[in-house]
Design an enzyme around this catalytic site. Structure first.
Site, PDB file in Angstrom:
ATOM      1  N   ARG A 103     -20.332 -23.953  -7.538  1.00 48.02           N
ATOM      2  CA  ARG A 103     -21.366 -23.383  -6.655  1.00 48.02           C
ATOM      3  C   ARG A 103     -20.892 -22.101  -5.995  1.00 48.02           C
ATOM      4  O   ARG A 103     -21.695 -21.275  -5.587  1.00 48.02           O
ATOM      5  CB  ARG A 103     -21.719 -24.395  -5.551  1.00 48.02           C
ATOM      6  N   ARG A 151     -25.945 -31.517   9.421  1.00 49.79           N
ATOM      7  CA  ARG A 151     -26.472 -30.173   9.169  1.00 49.79           C
ATOM      8  C   ARG A 151     -27.995 -30.068   9.364  1.00 49.79           C
ATOM      9  O   ARG A 151     -28.743 -29.780   8.444  1.00 49.79           O
ATOM     10  CB  ARG A 151     -26.056 -29.709   7.771  1.00 49.79           C
ATOM     11  N   PRO A 152     -28.464 -30.381  10.552  1.00 51.57           N
ATOM     12  CA  PRO A 152     -29.902 -30.234  10.849  1.00 51.57           C
ATOM     13  C   PRO A 152     -30.317 -28.751  10.885  1.00 51.57           C
ATOM     14  O   PRO A 152     -29.470 -27.868  10.766  1.00 51.57           O
ATOM     15  CB  PRO A 152     -30.018 -30.845  12.244  1.00 51.57           C
ATOM     16  N   ILE A 153     -31.620 -28.546  11.037  1.00 49.97           N
ATOM     17  CA  ILE A 153     -32.089 -27.151  11.175  1.00 49.97           C
ATOM     18  C   ILE A 153     -32.904 -26.994  12.456  1.00 49.97           C
ATOM     19  O   ILE A 153     -33.790 -26.148  12.556  1.00 49.97           O
ATOM     20  CB  ILE A 153     -32.918 -26.695   9.950  1.00 49.97           C
ATOM     21  N   ASP A 154     -32.546 -27.773  13.469  1.00 49.88           N
ATOM     22  CA  ASP A 154     -33.314 -27.730  14.731  1.00 49.88           C
ATOM     23  C   ASP A 154     -33.289 -26.353  15.393  1.00 49.88           C
ATOM     24  O   ASP A 154     -34.298 -25.903  15.952  1.00 49.88           O
ATOM     25  CB  ASP A 154     -32.831 -28.811  15.697  1.00 49.88           C
ATOM     26  N   CYS A 214     -24.827 -33.522   4.050  1.00 53.95           N
ATOM     27  CA  CYS A 214     -23.906 -33.381   2.912  1.00 53.95           C
ATOM     28  C   CYS A 214     -22.540 -33.873   3.386  1.00 53.95           C
ATOM     29  O   CYS A 214     -22.392 -34.359   4.494  1.00 53.95           O
ATOM     30  CB  CYS A 214     -23.849 -31.928   2.456  1.00 53.95           C
ATOM     31  N   LYS A 269     -21.148 -15.098  -1.727  1.00 48.67           N
ATOM     32  CA  LYS A 269     -22.257 -16.056  -1.922  1.00 48.67           C
ATOM     33  C   LYS A 269     -23.106 -16.124  -0.662  1.00 48.67           C
ATOM     34  O   LYS A 269     -24.338 -16.069  -0.722  1.00 48.67           O
ATOM     35  CB  LYS A 269     -21.684 -17.439  -2.220  1.00 48.67           C
ATOM     36  N   ASN A 270     -22.449 -16.170   0.497  1.00 47.11           N
ATOM     37  CA  ASN A 270     -23.177 -16.415   1.747  1.00 47.11           C
ATOM     38  C   ASN A 270     -23.808 -15.169   2.340  1.00 47.11           C
ATOM     39  O   ASN A 270     -24.445 -15.225   3.391  1.00 47.11           O
ATOM     40  CB  ASN A 270     -22.265 -17.112   2.770  1.00 47.11           C
ATOM     41  N   VAL A 281     -16.656 -26.544  14.153  1.00 43.17           N
ATOM     42  CA  VAL A 281     -17.972 -26.061  13.713  1.00 43.17           C
ATOM     43  C   VAL A 281     -18.812 -27.190  13.134  1.00 43.17           C
ATOM     44  O   VAL A 281     -20.003 -27.317  13.422  1.00 43.17           O
ATOM     45  CB  VAL A 281     -17.815 -24.920  12.674  1.00 43.17           C
ATOM     46  N   ARG A 295     -28.815 -26.472   0.757  1.00 44.00           N
ATOM     47  CA  ARG A 295     -29.249 -26.326   2.158  1.00 44.00           C
ATOM     48  C   ARG A 295     -29.730 -24.905   2.454  1.00 44.00           C
ATOM     49  O   ARG A 295     -30.638 -24.697   3.250  1.00 44.00           O
ATOM     50  CB  ARG A 295     -28.089 -26.700   3.064  1.00 44.00           C
ATOM     51  N   ASP A 330     -14.840 -22.524   6.611  1.00 49.32           N
ATOM     52  CA  ASP A 330     -14.856 -22.583   5.137  1.00 49.32           C
ATOM     53  C   ASP A 330     -13.486 -22.380   4.521  1.00 49.32           C
ATOM     54  O   ASP A 330     -13.341 -22.474   3.306  1.00 49.32           O
ATOM     55  CB  ASP A 330     -15.818 -21.530   4.571  1.00 49.32           C
TER      56      ASP A 330
HETATM   57  C1  EPZ Z   1     -23.314 -21.236   6.772  1.00 46.96           C
HETATM   58  O1  EPZ Z   1     -23.954 -22.501   6.791  1.00 46.96           O
HETATM   59  C2  EPZ Z   1     -22.563 -21.183   5.453  1.00 46.96           C
HETATM   60  N1  EPZ Z   1     -23.511 -21.295   4.343  1.00 46.96           N
HETATM   61  C3  EPZ Z   1     -21.538 -22.323   5.397  1.00 46.96           C
HETATM   62  O2  EPZ Z   1     -20.784 -22.154   4.202  1.00 46.96           O
HETATM   63  C4  EPZ Z   1     -20.585 -22.189   6.583  1.00 46.96           C
HETATM   64  O3  EPZ Z   1     -19.716 -23.299   6.588  1.00 46.96           O
HETATM   65  C5  EPZ Z   1     -21.389 -22.165   7.888  1.00 46.96           C
HETATM   66  O4  EPZ Z   1     -22.368 -21.104   7.846  1.00 46.96           O
HETATM   67  C6  EPZ Z   1     -20.498 -21.923   9.103  1.00 46.96           C
HETATM   68  O5  EPZ Z   1     -19.814 -20.722   8.948  1.00 46.96           O
HETATM   69  C7  EPZ Z   1     -24.236 -20.219   4.004  1.00 46.96           C
HETATM   70  O6  EPZ Z   1     -24.141 -19.164   4.603  1.00 46.96           O
HETATM   71  C8  EPZ Z   1     -25.185 -20.400   2.850  1.00 46.96           C
HETATM   72  P1  EPZ Z   1     -24.415 -23.022  10.721  1.00 46.96           P
HETATM   73  P2  EPZ Z   1     -25.050 -22.845   7.954  1.00 46.96           P
HETATM   74  O7  EPZ Z   1     -25.887 -23.028  10.921  1.00 46.96           O
HETATM   75  O8  EPZ Z   1     -25.866 -21.652   8.238  1.00 46.96           O
HETATM   76  C9  EPZ Z   1     -24.984 -26.997  13.271  1.00 46.96           C
HETATM   77  C10 EPZ Z   1     -19.869 -22.751   2.123  1.00 46.96           C
HETATM   78  O9  EPZ Z   1     -18.899 -23.452   1.847  1.00 46.96           O
HETATM   79  N2  EPZ Z   1     -26.418 -26.648  13.250  1.00 46.96           N
HETATM   80  O10 EPZ Z   1     -23.604 -21.875  11.264  1.00 46.96           O
HETATM   81  O11 EPZ Z   1     -25.722 -24.089   7.544  1.00 46.96           O
HETATM   82  C11 EPZ Z   1     -24.463 -27.365  11.897  1.00 46.96           C
HETATM   83  O12 EPZ Z   1     -24.702 -28.745  11.639  1.00 46.96           O
HETATM   84  C12 EPZ Z   1     -20.854 -23.192   3.191  1.00 46.96           C
HETATM   85  O13 EPZ Z   1     -20.105 -21.644   1.604  1.00 46.96           O
HETATM   86  C13 EPZ Z   1     -27.292 -27.410  14.014  1.00 46.96           C
HETATM   87  O14 EPZ Z   1     -26.904 -28.372  14.686  1.00 46.96           O
HETATM   88  O15 EPZ Z   1     -24.077 -23.136   9.177  1.00 46.96           O
HETATM   89  C14 EPZ Z   1     -22.998 -27.052  12.018  1.00 46.96           C
HETATM   90  O16 EPZ Z   1     -22.346 -28.123  12.665  1.00 46.96           O
HETATM   91  C15 EPZ Z   1     -20.507 -24.568   3.722  1.00 46.96           C
HETATM   92  N3  EPZ Z   1     -28.620 -27.084  14.008  1.00 46.96           N
HETATM   93  C16 EPZ Z   1     -22.987 -25.818  12.930  1.00 46.96           C
HETATM   94  O17 EPZ Z   1     -24.244 -25.821  13.617  1.00 46.96           O
HETATM   95  C17 EPZ Z   1     -29.094 -26.021  13.284  1.00 46.96           C
HETATM   96  O18 EPZ Z   1     -30.316 -25.747  13.337  1.00 46.96           O
HETATM   97  C18 EPZ Z   1     -22.834 -24.491  12.183  1.00 46.96           C
HETATM   98  O19 EPZ Z   1     -23.849 -24.433  11.249  1.00 46.96           O
HETATM   99  C19 EPZ Z   1     -28.187 -25.273  12.499  1.00 46.96           C
HETATM  100  C20 EPZ Z   1     -26.854 -25.596  12.513  1.00 46.96           C
END
Ligand code: EPZ
Length: 425
Positions: free
Chosen positions: A399, A123-126, A118, A23-24, A329, A94, A307
């Site tokens: 999902r 889970r910000p996107i900063d 969630c 999926k990812n 994480v 997201r 995950d």
């Molecule tokens: C991906 O999410 C996966 N989703 C998640 O899987 C997975 O848990 C995660 O990576 C970590 O491996 C997809 O690939 C669609 P991150 P993503 O950006 O990209 C923080 C599932 O069950 N962060 O690596 O959103 C964030 O809050 C899902 O399939 C910021 O602070 O994860 C988290 O604490 C759940 N600012 C950490 O970084 C940002 O701009 C890791 O997030 C982005 C992230």
């Protein structure tokens, strides 16, 4: 909607299944199609999941034409794209934020409602926004939506504060359409990143270093049609392996690159559980087996995947001894602990660390899924527990797990889906 599962526990899960497409990996690869202009991206081994259909609906809203059947997806992208994303779809998933970079690079503008938090954290996107700004996008926040604009992006060096999967993917795609050499440092190293990089190379961008923490991209304005095969889903495979362990059955999963699950396999070794592997399959025979508690910290790939944290916590609820789990994480990925305790799990949350004291027997109960992986972990507990378990809110599980009922039933699970008598959550 059939959103409730009744599970009769205590039956060993035995047999073999084949891994679904990841999926990812499929979600970012689908988003990368937006980089094409009047061309087609073809994807193979795409899993038939709720999130995949949500992403397809989003891409259709932006102007793409999509045909998806039997795992094969074609995405035809027109010359002109709509660059405003609909709030209902973005708030549902997201991963919608993955269209932001491609839209800004392709159209010079994009509007994206801020994705909601969630169950597993804010889970910000900063990091995504800082990277885009670094490449020359102006980012404004208007009525809860991001409005990104640019007169032209420039290739540059981006250092991520954290190896974020999504931010790495957004930067990769944006740089692929930006002439010049960009470098992403402190990049995520997940296999899904390499699947996306492989796609961008097939489109004609130069990408090297994916799978390491430094990725070099030489972009071009005119990317070509391409075909890519989605990699197998390492999180799905890990979930089924742990189902076999917890029910003391005998499971083989085919079609997986076992390198992707090496952190789980080594953690299981530590607990006294040895899986048999070939380059593309893994078997676990757990009849009469006991396993000891372990200490584990989740971390970005190749560390132990967050995950799989709920699922391995479920297995450790039945271990001989005590385990300590540290989730590093996400800022709060323990919502499932309360539900595990309803089934007899002896778990104590201490800040961002959890102590699990293994017990020989768990008992079935009515429980509620809070998110995708927590829901999967509750199903595992129901399969292993004495008596009957009812898992509510299965919409989270659909999902990410393709053909879950067929796969679980084929392995011997006694599970039944029934209509939920509760209002839509
Ligand atoms: C991906 O999410 C996966 N989703 C998640 O899987 C997975 O848990 C995660 O990576 C970590 O491996 C997809 O690939 C669609 P991150 P993503 O950006 O990209 C923080 C599932 O069950 N962060 O690596 O959103 C964030 O809050 C899902 O399939 C910021 O602070 O994860 C988290 O604490 C759940 N600012 C950490 O970084 C940002 O701009 C890791 O997030 C982005 C992230």
């Amino acid at each position: 909607m059939k959103d409730k599962m009744i599970i009769k526990g205590g039956r060993p899960m035995s047999g073999s299944i084949t891994a679904q497409g990841a999926k990812n990996a499929a979600l970012p690869v689908m988003a990368s199609a937006l980089l094409l202009k009047g061309r087609r991206l073809t994807l193979e081994r795409v899993p038939d999941l709720q999130d995949i259909h949500t992403m397809a609906d989003l891409l259709r809203h932006l102007g793409a034409m999509i045909v998806f059947e039997n795992g094969r997806m074609t995405i035809d992208v027109p010359e002109e794209l709509n660059w405003e994303t609909p709030a209902d779809l973005v708030r549902k998933m997201r991963a919608s934020s993955l269209v932001l970079g491609p839209l800004v690079a392709r159209c010079g503008e994009a509007i994206l409602p801020l994705p909601g938090g969630c169950a597993i954290g804010s889970r910000p996107i900063d990091f995504h926004l800082k990277g885009l700004a670094r490449m020359g996008a102006e980012i404004d926040l208007e009525q809860g939506s991001i409005h990104a604009r640019t007169k032209g992006l420039s290739a540059t060096r981006i250092i991520l504060d954290f190896p974020s999967v999504g931010a790495t993917e957004n930067m990769l795609m944006t740089a692929a359409l930006t002439p010049g050499e960009s470098i992403i440092e402190n990049a995520a190293r997940e296999p899904e990143i390499s699947n996306l990089a492989q796609t961008l190379r097939a489109m004609g961008a130069h990408v090297e270093g994916d799978g390491t923490d430094t990725i070099i991209i030489r972009g071009t304005r005119d990317l070509e049609s391409a075909t890519v095969r989605i990699i197998p889903d390492r999180i799905e495979v890990s979930t089924y392996l742990l189902a076999g362990l917890m029910t003391r059955g005998n499971i083989t999963v085919n079609g997986i690159n076992t390198k992707y699950i090496s952190s789980l396999l080594s953690k299981l070794e530590e607990a006294g559980v040895t899986a048999e592997t070939t380059p593309d399959s893994v078997s676990l025979s757990a009849e009469g087996m006991n396993w000891s508690g372990v200490t584990l910290t989740t971390s970005p790939y190749p560390g132990f995947p967050t995950d799989v944290q709920p699922q391995i916590m479920a297995a450790l609820c039945m271990a001989d001894g005590t385990s300590v789990i540290h989730e590093s994480v996400f800022d709060s990925r323990y919502v499932h602990v309360a539900e595990f305790k309803r089934m007899g799990g002896k778990i104590d949350i201490q800040g961002n660390t959890v102590v699990v004291i293994g017990v020989p027997r768990l008992s079935g109960a009515e429980v509620r899924a809070s998110d995708l992986r927590a829901g999967a972990a509750l199903i595992l507990l129901g399969l292993a527990a004495d008596g009957e378990t009812v898992v509510h809110e299965l919409k989270h599980v659909w999902r990410g797990y393709e053909n879950l009922m067929e796969k679980m039933t084929s392995l011997g699970a006694d599970i039944e889906l029934i209509e939920s008598d509760e209002p839509e959550g």
